[in-house]
Design an enzyme around this catalytic site. Structure first.
Site, PDB file in Angstrom:
ATOM      1  CB  SER A 260      -0.942   0.007   1.210  1.00  0.00           C
ATOM      2  OG  SER A 260      -0.206  -0.008   2.412  1.00  0.00           O
TER       3      SER A 260
ATOM      4  CE  LYS B 110      -3.540   1.447   5.080  1.00  0.00           C
ATOM      5  NZ  LYS B 110      -3.359   1.043   3.673  1.00  0.00           N
TER       6      LYS B 110
END
Length: 950
Positions: free
Chosen positions: A845, A888
């Protein structure tokens, strides 16, 4: 080795024939010798005639005649002894036994083979069985016997653990020992077994060296020629005195062999003594103590009684009496050696009496212990007989049933109110029939009884009443936990479906999320909301399948698995079972427990779950299974497919504050014995505590810090420092120490080449900076070293390293497309680093973040401040979706980020977030990296627009 099998007492009625007659007699007149002749006063005679008439055993159970003492009559040859009298059997099978002819023991015999023994020394006038295995010593003893010199010196080793036959130095043995005669020798090939008789005390003068065997024939010829002459008794004594010279020995030199085989000895004479009143008293006390020992310990009775009945001279002889007293005891070796070395008869009597007293006390203790054990056994036996009689009487009167009948009645009583399936009832009837045929004390009886106990303890057909009231269930869930809307919504849906159907079914749910977010505690609240019994077991680190499916009944201590134990404990068929830490299950030699969970957690199979111990199908279809895990990657795919996954994400600061005020602080006050008036924590203090000390996703650490503050407040109140404690932001450090987190992020202003990314771990979300820099200056003009390179550090995993290589390749291509004249990424040697190198990092990611950092370094422009991004980039620049959007986003907001770039396919995940999480965030959803480039470098876009206008 010189192994001892214990003392063989002279007067004992032992099995050996040498114990059937006295070997040594000290007389006051003349006594007949073995040959029938008379010896003068004080002469010592060794009687070694055999009870089987001079025949020794041969192979196959036969006996070989070695001598016939009776056929010699009164001839003088009887006392000589010689090669003809002491022969060695050389034919036949089996061990060879050499029985030596009667001979007069010489008063002086200075050169002797040395035999070192352990534990018990040989006392004069006593017999000992000795084994010798040392090859050199065995050959030496054989040679001595052939030369009619069957005499040895027996000495005690200082170290009882030394098993060797010989010693390497005279320092390893006591120098005072016993002059012994080999009475009988059994040659076993690799070792000798001998019966030796002690005659007198001797002391070692020096070590001698054995001459080679080659000199032996000459000595033997001299001996044979000497034997042909008929001599008188005096000449015979002279010849025996000269025999030691036949074996040639010399004084040991400095370079002699390490083993001591021959020594020169001298006789040890005891000091002169008078038979005083003290001596008489000591001898009388020794005799009395021996009689007391005989009365207590029957092991000594036969031998000592015969010894003392043989003649009163034993009692009248203090020398023999002291040796006999010491030999009867089991004292330590150094104590027995002390008696052997003592030359003062009075002191020797004292030492022997002391050892006998110790033996007497030991015998009394043994008798007392034996009497107590015997009494206890009698009481136990009497109690058993009375109990058996009582059982029979009660049974005859009808007051009590047989044990087996009572057991069967108890088991059938358990099953009366249960709905037992037919196949289970058949097994119960069969086992009860088998139990009736078994003996109560057999092991199979206990195995069958335990099996029936488990089988009848299962709640067949019994279910607890469930709560199908949505409002009540919702209030219970809200009362115990804050947030966790997904979990609460799923439980309420389960209740609604059950209410419409009119019945409940089991489900398999899996809560996964960071530690400390309430996965385990919410399961207990769900059980309370549903009205179900609660059972929890952890499979973290479990490596044995038998923990889940049970052991076979054939094993000792076998028992069912955890699920059957759950049913027995909860007493219902529909409990809520929490399987904790399912992502940390192990695998070992006893099988794979995760595979065993497949049957347990499969709705199509658990209706007929088969436990190894019960071996009958059990219905688990009504059980509500809830599993917990931190990550889903380590859960096997077949197992994950059988569970309904529900994400339990971490908490933001507002949620933590609400949880602390509503749950953590009241609980901690109760634990510490405080009320709100004595210890006050404001919302400002809790916010500061969350911000500077507890940034993790869960609230477990926050709970520890709150308890720490209140414990110190309680200490101050109890110690009298304060009546009430007010915790403020100013004095918070006095309670919890220095702040752990002092800055929000590593870079307040990001320079060129540095970009903030977003990461997701088992502990929750976090911000992650990617740094790039030049490793060496760019080449100027020369064509050498034109191709650039990329070095990656920061303890990155293989997936993240591949993502960095892809990002580097795409960044070079994208920069050439945007600015064809800029060859920075093509020619430069770049170092890419992800800080916090001690923390392992992996995952794809960070691809978009790495590309942006490389372009920022190449363009020399910083990215937009307060910008964070996440997403995987392909080799052509397409932005791919990632996981952990909620974690996140929470991490970005915690770090003060105002702008977030997310993949377009993650729009649905972001839309599920609560408004207080997304409030104040500018979110951009992108499909290609070009979109990111325009957002991250707005200044360059502005410059390009101005250039187009010009």
């Amino acid at each position: 080795m010189a192994a001892s099998t214990g003392y063989v007492r002279l007067w004992a009625a032992a099995r050996c024939w040498v114990l059937r007659r006295p070997l040594l007699a000290v007389t006051g007149g003349r006594v007949p010798s073995a040959s029938g002749s008379w010896l003068r006063r004080g002469c010592r005679v060794c009687d070694t005639s055999t009870p089987w008439g001079g025949r020794v055993p041969m192979g196959g159970g036969q006996w070989r005649g070695l001598w016939d003492a009776g056929s010699r009559g009164g001839s003088d040859e009887t006392s000589e002894g010689g090669v003809e009298d002491g022969a060695t059997a050389s034919s036949g099978e089996g061990p060879v036994v050499t029985a030596l002819a009667p001979m007069t023991v010489p008063d002086v015999f200075p050169h002797l083979p040395l035999i070192a023994i352990s534990r018990n020394p040989v006392f004069p006038r006593f017999i000992k069985i000795v084994e010798v295995k040392n090859k050199k010593l065995v050959e030496l003893l054989r040679r001595k016997v052939r030369l009619a010199q069957p005499y040895v010196g027996v000495f005690l080793k200082r170290d009882d653990n030394n098993e060797s036959d010989v010693v390497e130095s005279l320092d390893e043995i006591y120098h005072t020992g016993t002059f012994a005669q080999i009475h009988e020798m059994q040659d076993l090939g690799d070792k000798l077994r001998m019966i030796v008789t002690g005659h007198r005390r001797i002391h070692i003068s020096r070590q001698l060296e054995v001459e080679p065997e080659g000199l032996e024939p000459e000595a033997e010829n001299k001996q044979k020629s000497r034997r042909k002459l008929k001599r008188g008794k005096k000449e015979v004594g002279d010849e025996l005195g000269a025999k030691p010279q036949l074996e040639m020995v010399t004084e040991a030199t400095s370079d002699t062999s390490k083993e001591v085989l021959m020594v020169e000895v001298e006789n040890v004479a005891h000091e002169d003594f008078q038979v005083t009143e003290e001596v008489k008293a000591l001898t009388a006390e020794i005799v009395k103590t021996i009689r007391d020992i005989i009365a207590l310990n029957p092991l000594y009775r036969e031998s000592v009684l015969q010894m003392m009945q043989a003649g009163q001279r034993v009692v009248d002889n203090p020398i023999y009496l002291s040796d006999m007293g010491a030999a009867l005891t089991g004292a330590e070796s150094h104590e027995l050696q002390d008696v052997l070395e003592e030359t003062n008869i009075l002191k020797r009597l004292y030492k022997a009496l002391s050892l006998l007293k110790k033996e007497f006390e030991l015998s009394k203790l043994q008798q007392r212990l034996g009497r107590e054990v015997e009494e206890k056994i009698k009481q136990t036996h009497r109690k058993y007989l009375l109990q058996e009689q009582l059982k029979i009487i009660k049974k005859e009167l009808g007051l009590e049933k047989d044990d087996k009948d009572a057991i069967e009645e108890k088991f059938r009583e358990r099953l009366k109110e249960l709905v037992v399936p037919k196949h289970v009832m058949d097994v119960v009837d069969e086992e009860l029939s088998k139990l009736a045929l078994l003996d109560n004390h057999s092991s199979e009886f206990n195995v069958t009884r335990n099996y029936l106990d488990w089988l009848t303890s299962i709640p067949w057909g019994r279910q607890s009443d469930e709560n199908l009231d949505l409002a009540r269930a919702q209030s219970v869930l809200e009362e115990d936990h804050y947030g966790m809307e997904d979990v609460k919504k799923r439980v309420l849906e389960f209740i609604a479906v059950s209410q419409l159907r009119g019945s409940t079914q089991g489900k398999i749910l899996c809560f996964h999320g960071p530690p400390g977010v309430g996965k385990t505690s919410i399961a207990r609240s769900i059980a309370r909301a549903l009205g179900r019994e609660y059972f929890r077991f952890s499979v973290g680190g479990m490596t044995d399948v038998a923990e889940i499916k049970g052991h076979r009944r054939t094993y000792v201590g076998a028992m069912p698995g955890k699920i059957i134990q759950c049913l027995k404990k909860t007493k219902t068929e529909n409990p809520l079972v929490l399987i904790d830490e399912v992502d940390k299950i192990g695998r070992g030699y006893q099988g794979d427990p995760s595979s065993a969970l497949l049957e347990l957690l499969d709705p199509e199979q658990n209706a007929n779950f088969l436990d190894h111990y019960l071996d009958v199908p059990v219905d688990l279809s009504k059980v509500l299974f809830i599993c917990t895990a931190n990550v889903t990657d380590t859960i096997p795919e077949p197992l994950r497919d059988r569970m309904e996954m529900i994400n339990v994400s971490g908490y933001v600061a507002q949620e933590k504050l609400a949880i602390a005020e509503r749950y953590l602080v009241p609980q901690a006050r109760t634990l510490c014995g405080l009320d709100e008036s004595k210890a006050q924590l404001s919302a400002t203090v809790l916010t500061l505590l969350i911000k500077q000390y507890c940034r993790e996703s869960g609230v477990r650490n926050l709970q520890k810090q709150v308890e720490k503050v209140l414990r110190k407040a309680a200490y101050k109140i109890v110690s009298g420092e304060a009546q009430t404690v007010h915790v403020t932001p100013e004095n918070l450090q006095d309670f919890v120490g220095k702040p752990v987190f002092t800055v929000e992020r590593m870079y307040d202003v990001t320079p060129p080449g540095v970009v903030m990314g977003l990461a997701w771990t088992a502990m929750g979300g976090s911000t992650l900076f990617v740094e790039t820099s030049l490793r060496r200056p760019q080449p100027s003009g020369s064509k050498e070293d034109k191709d650039g390179s990329l070095e990656v550090t920061g303890q990155l995993g293989d997936v993240m390293k591949e993502s960095a290589r892809i990002a580097y390749t795409f960044a070079r291509a994208f920069l050439m497309e945007q600015d064809p004249e800029n060859d920075f990424l093509v020619t430069s040697h770049i170092h890419l680093h992800v800080p916090e190198g001690a923390t392992p990092k992996d995952g794809p990611s960070a691809g978009c973040t790495i590309v942006t950092a490389l372009l920022s370094l190449a363009l020399g422009q910083p990215v937009l401040q307060n910008l964070a991004m996440t997403g995987e980039v392909s080799l052509t620049g397409k932005v791919l979706p990632v996981g952990g959007i909620k974690e996140k986003t929470i991490a970005a907001k915690r770090a003060g980020v105002t702008c977030i770039i997310l993949p377009a396919e993650n729009r649905k995940d972001f839309s599920d977030l609560a408004p207080f999480i997304t409030e104040g965030l500018e979110v951009h959803f992108v499909e290609h990296y070009r979109d990111i480039f325009r957002i991250a470098f707005p200044l360059r876009e502005h410059q390009e627009a101005l250039a187009v206008e010009r």
